[in-house]
Design a protein around this motif. Structure first.
Motif, PDB file in Angstrom:
ATOM      1  N   GLN A  56       0.834  -1.200   0.000  1.00 55.22           N
ATOM      2  CA  GLN A  56       0.000   0.000   0.000  1.00 55.22           C
ATOM      3  C   GLN A  56       0.873   1.257   0.000  1.00 55.22           C
ATOM      4  OE1 GLN A  56      -2.321   0.724   3.542  1.00 55.22           O
ATOM      5  NE2 GLN A  56      -3.923   1.703   2.336  1.00 55.22           N
ATOM      6  N   LEU A  57       1.911   1.256   0.817  1.00 61.58           N
ATOM      7  CA  LEU A  57       2.813   2.395   0.869  1.00 61.58           C
ATOM      8  C   LEU A  57       3.506   2.602  -0.476  1.00 61.58           C
ATOM      9  CD1 LEU A  57       4.029   4.578   2.699  1.00 61.58           C
ATOM     10  CD2 LEU A  57       5.792   2.933   3.340  1.00 61.58           C
ATOM     11  N   LEU A  58       3.929   1.520  -1.110  1.00 59.60           N
ATOM     12  CA  LEU A  58       4.568   1.613  -2.421  1.00 59.60           C
ATOM     13  C   LEU A  58       3.610   2.163  -3.466  1.00 59.60           C
ATOM     14  CD1 LEU A  58       7.018   1.054  -4.217  1.00 59.60           C
ATOM     15  CD2 LEU A  58       6.125  -1.253  -4.553  1.00 59.60           C
ATOM     16  N   ARG A  59       2.360   1.695  -3.456  1.00 57.93           N
ATOM     17  CA  ARG A  59       1.373   2.207  -4.413  1.00 57.93           C
ATOM     18  C   ARG A  59       1.148   3.710  -4.214  1.00 57.93           C
ATOM     19  NH1 ARG A  59      -1.215  -2.623  -3.043  1.00 57.93           N
ATOM     20  NH2 ARG A  59      -2.646  -1.520  -1.663  1.00 57.93           N
ATOM     21  N   ARG A  60       1.068   4.140  -2.977  1.00 59.72           N
ATOM     22  CA  ARG A  60       0.836   5.564  -2.699  1.00 59.72           C
ATOM     23  C   ARG A  60       2.031   6.414  -3.115  1.00 59.72           C
ATOM     24  NH1 ARG A  60      -2.605   5.723   2.949  1.00 59.72           N
ATOM     25  NH2 ARG A  60      -4.379   4.570   2.125  1.00 59.72           N
ATOM     26  N   CYS A  85       4.216   5.652  -5.481  1.00 58.55           N
ATOM     27  CA  CYS A  85       4.235   5.661  -6.957  1.00 58.55           C
ATOM     28  C   CYS A  85       3.189   6.617  -7.507  1.00 58.55           C
ATOM     29  CB  CYS A  85       4.014   4.250  -7.492  1.00 58.55           C
ATOM     30  SG  CYS A  85       5.407   3.156  -7.210  1.00 58.55           S
ATOM     31  N   SER A  86       2.021   6.621  -6.898  1.00 59.00           N
ATOM     32  CA  SER A  86       0.967   7.536  -7.321  1.00 59.00           C
ATOM     33  C   SER A  86       1.412   8.986  -7.147  1.00 59.00           C
ATOM     34  CB  SER A  86      -0.292   7.259  -6.496  1.00 59.00           C
ATOM     35  OG  SER A  86      -1.273   8.192  -6.764  1.00 59.00           O
ATOM     36  N   HIS A  87       2.071   9.271  -6.053  1.00 54.98           N
ATOM     37  CA  HIS A  87       2.567  10.624  -5.808  1.00 54.98           C
ATOM     38  C   HIS A  87       3.609  11.013  -6.864  1.00 54.98           C
ATOM     39  CE1 HIS A  87       3.755  14.193  -3.616  1.00 54.98           C
ATOM     40  NE2 HIS A  87       5.007  13.788  -3.650  1.00 54.98           N
ATOM     41  N   ILE A  88       4.509  10.105  -7.180  1.00 54.50           N
ATOM     42  CA  ILE A  88       5.531  10.371  -8.203  1.00 54.50           C
ATOM     43  C   ILE A  88       4.875  10.611  -9.560  1.00 54.50           C
ATOM     44  CG2 ILE A  88       7.432   9.324  -9.503  1.00 54.50           C
ATOM     45  CD1 ILE A  88       8.239   7.973  -6.812  1.00 54.50           C
ATOM     46  N   LEU A  89       3.865   9.811  -9.886  1.00 55.61           N
ATOM     47  CA  LEU A  89       3.144  10.013 -11.149  1.00 55.61           C
ATOM     48  C   LEU A  89       2.507  11.397 -11.209  1.00 55.61           C
ATOM     49  CD1 LEU A  89       1.342   6.670 -11.994  1.00 55.61           C
ATOM     50  CD2 LEU A  89       2.815   8.004 -13.492  1.00 55.61           C
ATOM     51  N   ARG A  90       1.908  11.828 -10.111  1.00 57.35           N
ATOM     52  CA  ARG A  90       1.288  13.161 -10.092  1.00 57.35           C
ATOM     53  C   ARG A  90       2.327  14.249 -10.322  1.00 57.35           C
ATOM     54  NH1 ARG A  90      -3.218  14.213  -5.673  1.00 57.35           N
ATOM     55  NH2 ARG A  90      -3.307  16.121  -6.851  1.00 57.35           N
ATOM     56  N   ILE A  91       3.492  14.115  -9.706  1.00 57.74           N
ATOM     57  CA  ILE A  91       4.556  15.103  -9.890  1.00 57.74           C
ATOM     58  C   ILE A  91       5.009  15.124 -11.346  1.00 57.74           C
ATOM     59  CG2 ILE A  91       6.965  15.640  -9.328  1.00 57.74           C
ATOM     60  CD1 ILE A  91       6.329  14.611  -6.480  1.00 57.74           C
ATOM     61  N   LEU A  92       5.184  13.943 -11.942  1.00 54.53           N
ATOM     62  CA  LEU A  92       5.582  13.875 -13.344  1.00 54.53           C
ATOM     63  C   LEU A  92       4.535  14.482 -14.262  1.00 54.53           C
ATOM     64  CD1 LEU A  92       7.170  10.311 -13.466  1.00 54.53           C
ATOM     65  CD2 LEU A  92       8.352  12.500 -13.671  1.00 54.53           C
ATOM     66  N   LEU A  93       3.264  14.235 -13.972  1.00 52.33           N
ATOM     67  CA  LEU A  93       2.193  14.800 -14.792  1.00 52.33           C
ATOM     68  C   LEU A  93       2.127  16.320 -14.655  1.00 52.33           C
ATOM     69  CD1 LEU A  93      -0.524  12.075 -14.260  1.00 52.33           C
ATOM     70  CD2 LEU A  93       0.543  12.715 -16.436  1.00 52.33           C
ATOM     71  N   GLU A  94       2.343  16.832 -13.449  1.00 49.77           N
ATOM     72  CA  GLU A  94       2.368  18.287 -13.268  1.00 49.77           C
ATOM     73  C   GLU A  94       3.514  18.898 -14.069  1.00 49.77           C
ATOM     74  OE1 GLU A  94       2.521  19.032  -9.064  1.00 49.77           O
ATOM     75  OE2 GLU A  94       0.608  18.011  -8.737  1.00 49.77           O
ATOM     76  N   LEU A  99      -5.795  10.330 -10.434  1.00 51.34           N
ATOM     77  CA  LEU A  99      -6.722  10.792  -9.400  1.00 51.34           C
ATOM     78  C   LEU A  99      -7.738   9.717  -9.040  1.00 51.34           C
ATOM     79  CD1 LEU A  99      -7.300  14.464 -10.582  1.00 51.34           C
ATOM     80  CD2 LEU A  99      -5.976  13.694  -8.596  1.00 51.34           C
ATOM     81  N   CYS A 100      -8.238   9.008 -10.038  1.00 53.04           N
ATOM     82  CA  CYS A 100      -9.166   7.895  -9.767  1.00 53.04           C
ATOM     83  C   CYS A 100      -8.462   6.789  -8.983  1.00 53.04           C
ATOM     84  CB  CYS A 100      -9.727   7.326 -11.065  1.00 53.04           C
ATOM     85  SG  CYS A 100     -10.938   8.370 -11.855  1.00 53.04           S
ATOM     86  N   PHE A 101      -7.259   6.463  -9.393  1.00 52.25           N
ATOM     87  CA  PHE A 101      -6.501   5.432  -8.693  1.00 52.25           C
ATOM     88  C   PHE A 101      -6.294   5.816  -7.225  1.00 52.25           C
ATOM     89  CE2 PHE A 101      -2.484   3.865  -7.059  1.00 52.25           C
ATOM     90  CZ  PHE A 101      -2.649   2.500  -7.206  1.00 52.25           C
ATOM     91  N   GLU A 102      -5.877   7.056  -6.988  1.00 52.91           N
ATOM     92  CA  GLU A 102      -5.664   7.510  -5.618  1.00 52.91           C
ATOM     93  C   GLU A 102      -6.944   7.442  -4.801  1.00 52.91           C
ATOM     94  OE1 GLU A 102      -4.071  11.426  -6.075  1.00 52.91           O
ATOM     95  OE2 GLU A 102      -2.007  10.693  -6.085  1.00 52.91           O
ATOM     96  N   MET A 103      -8.037   7.878  -5.400  1.00 54.39           N
ATOM     97  CA  MET A 103      -9.305   7.867  -4.674  1.00 54.39           C
ATOM     98  C   MET A 103      -9.710   6.442  -4.322  1.00 54.39           C
ATOM     99  SD  MET A 103     -12.736   7.906  -4.107  1.00 54.39           S
ATOM    100  CE  MET A 103     -13.272   7.149  -5.596  1.00 54.39           C
ATOM    101  N   LEU A 104      -9.591   5.525  -5.273  1.00 48.01           N
ATOM    102  CA  LEU A 104      -9.968   4.138  -5.009  1.00 48.01           C
ATOM    103  C   LEU A 104      -8.997   3.468  -4.036  1.00 48.01           C
ATOM    104  CD1 LEU A 104     -11.037   3.057  -8.580  1.00 48.01           C
ATOM    105  CD2 LEU A 104     -12.524   3.436  -6.605  1.00 48.01           C
ATOM    106  N   GLU A 105      -7.770   3.894  -4.040  1.00 46.75           N
ATOM    107  CA  GLU A 105      -6.772   3.342  -3.127  1.00 46.75           C
ATOM    108  C   GLU A 105      -7.032   3.771  -1.689  1.00 46.75           C
ATOM    109  OE1 GLU A 105      -3.501   1.556  -1.447  1.00 46.75           O
ATOM    110  OE2 GLU A 105      -4.274   1.209  -3.456  1.00 46.75           O
TER     111      GLU A 105
END
Length: 106
Positions: free
Chosen positions: A28-32, A34-43, A81-87
């Motif tokens: 769970q920590l790894l998924r979160r 990775c999601s944070h890194i993806l958001r930074i890359l997308l920004e 954003l959907c992934f984060e919300m569902l996570e």
């Protein structure tokens, strides 16, 4: 220094509900993360795409590729954003709100 004991982990994670030693918690920590890194890359990508303003006399083809790039960034942002919300959410009424966006993404 050795591995963290339960007391040290509780001080770090606060509520004592997050067991760093369990594989599920680490996943769970790894998924979160990775999601944070993806958001930074997308920004970052959104900034790069927005700085690519079409120059005077540039072809319509480059304008179209910029539109495609913006749409791809928007699409991936919605996905993350959907992934984060569902996570992170377990409340059914909040999970139900994401279905229209998931249908749009398919």
């Amino acid at each position: 220094s050795g591995p963290l004991d339960d007391e040290a982990v509780d001080k770090i994670y606060g509520d004592g509900l997050f067991d760093i030693t369990s594989p599920e918690s680490r996943d769970q920590l790894l998924r979160r993360r990775c999601s944070h890194i993806l958001r930074i890359l997308l920004e970052y990508e959104r900034v790069v795409v927005s700085k690519k303003a079409p120059a005077k006399g540039s072809s319509q083809e480059s304008g179209n590729s910029d539109d495609v790039a913006r749409k791809l960034v928007d699409l991936w942002t919605k996905y993350v954003l959907c992934f984060e919300m569902l996570e992170m959410e377990i409340e059914l009424h909040l999970v139900d709100q994401v279905w229209p966006t998931l249908i749009e993404l398919r």
